[in-house]
Design a protein around this motif. Structure first.
Motif, short mmCIF file in Angstrom:
data_model
loop_
_atom_site.label_atom_id
_atom_site.label_comp_id
_atom_site.label_asym_id
_atom_site.label_seq_id
_atom_site.Cartn_x
_atom_site.Cartn_y
_atom_site.Cartn_z
N ARG A 30 33.73 42.00 39.05
CA ARG A 30 32.48 41.63 38.38
C ARG A 30 31.39 42.66 38.67
O ARG A 30 30.67 43.11 37.75
CB ARG A 30 32.04 40.25 38.85
CG ARG A 30 30.77 39.71 38.21
CD ARG A 30 30.39 38.41 38.91
NE ARG A 30 29.22 37.79 38.29
CZ ARG A 30 28.59 36.75 38.82
NH1 ARG A 30 29.01 36.21 39.95
NH2 ARG A 30 27.53 36.23 38.22
N LEU A 78 36.39 42.06 29.78
CA LEU A 78 36.43 41.93 31.23
C LEU A 78 37.75 42.41 31.84
O LEU A 78 37.80 42.71 33.02
CB LEU A 78 36.23 40.46 31.63
CG LEU A 78 34.91 39.80 31.24
CD1 LEU A 78 34.98 38.30 31.50
CD2 LEU A 78 33.77 40.44 32.00
N THR A 209 35.56 36.81 36.46
CA THR A 209 34.11 36.88 36.27
C THR A 209 33.60 35.62 35.56
O THR A 209 32.53 35.10 35.89
CB THR A 209 33.75 38.13 35.44
OG1 THR A 209 34.06 39.30 36.20
CG2 THR A 209 32.28 38.14 35.07
N GLU A 213 30.80 32.96 37.23
CA GLU A 213 29.53 32.60 36.61
C GLU A 213 29.43 31.09 36.39
O GLU A 213 28.35 30.50 36.58
CB GLU A 213 29.38 33.35 35.29
CG GLU A 213 29.17 34.84 35.49
CD GLU A 213 29.00 35.59 34.18
OE1 GLU A 213 28.79 36.81 34.23
OE2 GLU A 213 29.08 34.96 33.10
#
Length: 407
Positions: A30, A78, A209, A213
Motif C-alpha cells: 500500500r 493494485l 490495500t 482501508e
C-alpha cells in the motif's frame, strides 16, 4: 447455486498462510502504491447504503468503491504494479532498486530491453501496461476472442503491444506462457500454476490495500468486525484471497462470513468447493462479467479460499446487470454508484441469496446482518456500460456529484 464450504474454519489465521500473504506485506505494498501517480493517495469511498439495506431487509449494506482508485478504473491497479516492481527487484538484486524510484521512472534505462507479457480479460492487462509504461519496460498483452475492442483499445492506450488469439481466457494464458518461453520474456499473471506462484502472490498482496482501508474506515476492532458478511467476486480467486486473508488475519476467529460469487458459466471456484481442490469451470466461461470469466481456479488463491471462505455461489449475467442498474439508480436516496459488470457481482449475489429464504438462512443473513460489498470496477468499457444500464457512466457520476453536494 450455493455450496457451503465444509472445510472453512474459524481458527486464527494459520502461520503457514501468513508466510505467503500477510498484513505486514499488504501495508508495505500500500505504501509503495501511493508513490505511483496513477493511484489516488486517498482511500476509496466506503459508502453506506441505508436505502438498499431497508429494501433488502438487512441491518446495513456498505460498498467499497474501487472505481475511484485510479484512472485505470478498477482494483486491478493494485495488483499488477506491485507484482512488476517486486519481480524487477528480484531480477536485479544487486542494484538495490527501491519501489518509489521505480514508480518515479528512475530506472528506465536499465529496463529498456526488459519485456513482460500477460493474458487478460481487460483490467489486469491495463494495470500491467500502465505500470510497464511508467517503469520503462516493454509490455505485451494477449487477448482472447471474447475481449471487446473497447477493452483492447483501453489497454493499447498505455503502450502495450496486443496479441489476439481465438479461444477463451485459459487459451490466452497458455499463449502468454508460450510467448514468454520462446522470447525470454517474463509472465506477469494474476493466476498461478505449477511452478509459478511468486507473481500471483504479489498481485494478491496488492489487493490487501482494499481490506486495510476498510478496517480503517469502518473502525473495525480485532474482536469486533464491522461486518458480519463480506461478498467477494470470484474470477481465479485472487481478489477474494487478498481481501479475505487480510481480514482473517486481523479478526482471527472473529472474522466475518465470506461468500464468493461468480458467473454460472465460469464456476471454477464453486466447482472447487464441491471437489475440495482447485479445479476447472464446467460452463462456456464466456460471461458479460468479463473480469470474472475465468475457467480455472488459481491453485495459490485456493490455499486461502478453501479454509477461509464459507460459501461459494453462482449468479447469472442478468443478476449482474440488475445489480448494476440498482447501484446506478441510487436506491431510496442512496448515493448513485458506477459499477461495471464484474463490480456489481457482490450485490447480485446478495440479492439472489435474499430472494430465497432458505438460502438466506443457510448463510445467516437476516435483519441484523451487516454486509460489505466491493465494487471492483467502474465503467471500464463505457459503451458496454451504457448499453447494459441505459445511462452513461458520466451521467451517473454527475448524479453522484449532485448527491454529495446536497449533503
Amino acid at each position: 447455486m450455493l455450496a457451503a464450504n465444509p472445510r472453512a474454519t474459524r481458527a486464527p489465521y494459520p502461520a503457514e498462510l501468513k508466510k505467503v500473504l500477510s498484513i505486514e506485506k499488504a501495508l508495505e505494498s500500500r505504501e509503495w502504491l501511493f508513490s505511483w501517480d496513477k493511484i489516488s493517495r486517498e482511500a476509496t469511498p466506503l459508502y453506506q447504503l441505508p436505502g438498499l439495506a431497508a429494501r433488502l431487509k438487512v441491518g446495513s449494506v456498505s460498498a467499497k468503491d474501487e472505481s475511484a482508485r485510479s484512472v485505470l478504473g478498477s482494483f486491478k491497479a493494485l495488483g499488477a504494479p506491485i507484482a512488476l516492481v517486486r519481480l524487477i527487484q528480484r531480477l536485479w538484486p544487486d542494484h538495490h532498486l527501491d519501489a518509489r524510484g521505480l514508480f518515479e521512472g528512475n530506472y528506465r534505462e536499465l529496463l529498456t530491453h526488459f519485456t513482460v507479457v500477460s493474458a487478460t480479460d481487460g483490467n489486469h492487462g491495463k494495470g500491467l501496461a500502465a505500470a510497464a509504461q511508467t517503469l520503462g519496460c516493454r509490455c505485451v498483452i494477449v487477448l482472447h476472442g471474447n475481449v471487446s475492442v473497447e477493452r483492447e483499445n483501453a489497454i493499447a492506450t498505455y503502450g502495450a503491444e496486443i496479441v489476439r488469439i481465438t479461444g477463451n481466457y485459459d487459451a490466452s494464458v497458455e499463449e502468454a506462457a508460450r510467448l514468454a518461453s520462446l522470447n525470454g520474456w517474463q509472465v506477469v499473471s494474476d493466476t498461478s500454476y505449477d511452478g509459478y506462484q511468486d507473481i500471483p502472490r504479489d498481485v494478491m498482496q496488492g489487493y490487501g490495500t482494499i481490506a486495510a482501508e476498510v478496517v480503517d474506515q469502518s473502525d473495525s476492532q480485532p474482536d469486533r468486525p464491522a461486518y458480519t458478511h463480506v461478498l467477494l467476486q470470484g474470477g481465479v480467486g485472487g481478489l477474494a484471497a487478498g481481501v479475505a486473508s487480510y481480514l482473517w488475519e486481523f479478526h482471527g476467529e472473529h472474522r466475518p462470513r465470506f461468500i464468493v460469487a461468480e458467473p454460472q458459466q465460469a464456476d471454477c471456484l464453486y466447482q472447487s468447493a464441491l471437489s475440495g481442490r482447485a479445479t476447472r469451470a464446467t460452463g462456456s466461461v464466456d460471461s458479460v462479467m468479463a473480469g470474472l470469466a475465468c475457467g480455472e481456479t488459481s491453485p495459490l488463491a485456493w490455499k486461502f479460499l478453501q479454509p477461509g471462505v464459507d460459501d461459494f455461489m453462482t449468479i447469472s449475467d442478468d443478476d449482474a446487470v440488475n445489480a448494476m442498474r440498482i447501484l446506478a439508480a441510487g436506491c431510496d436516496d442512496d448515493v448513485p454508484i458506477v459499477a461495471g459488470e464484474s463490480g456489481a457481482a457482490g450485490l447480485a449475489g446478495l440479492i439472489v441469496l435474499l430472494q430465497d429464504e432458505q438460502l438466506a438462512t443457510k448463510v445467516g443473513l437476516d435483519v441484523s446482518s451487516r454486509v460489505l460489498l466491493i465494487n471492483t470496477e467502474g465503467a471500464t468499457a463505457p459503451g458496454t456500460y451504457e448499453q447494459l444500464v441505459g445511462e452513461t457512466a458520466d451521467s451517473v457520476l454527475q448524479r453522484q456529484s449532485d448527491w454529495r453536494d446536497s449533503r
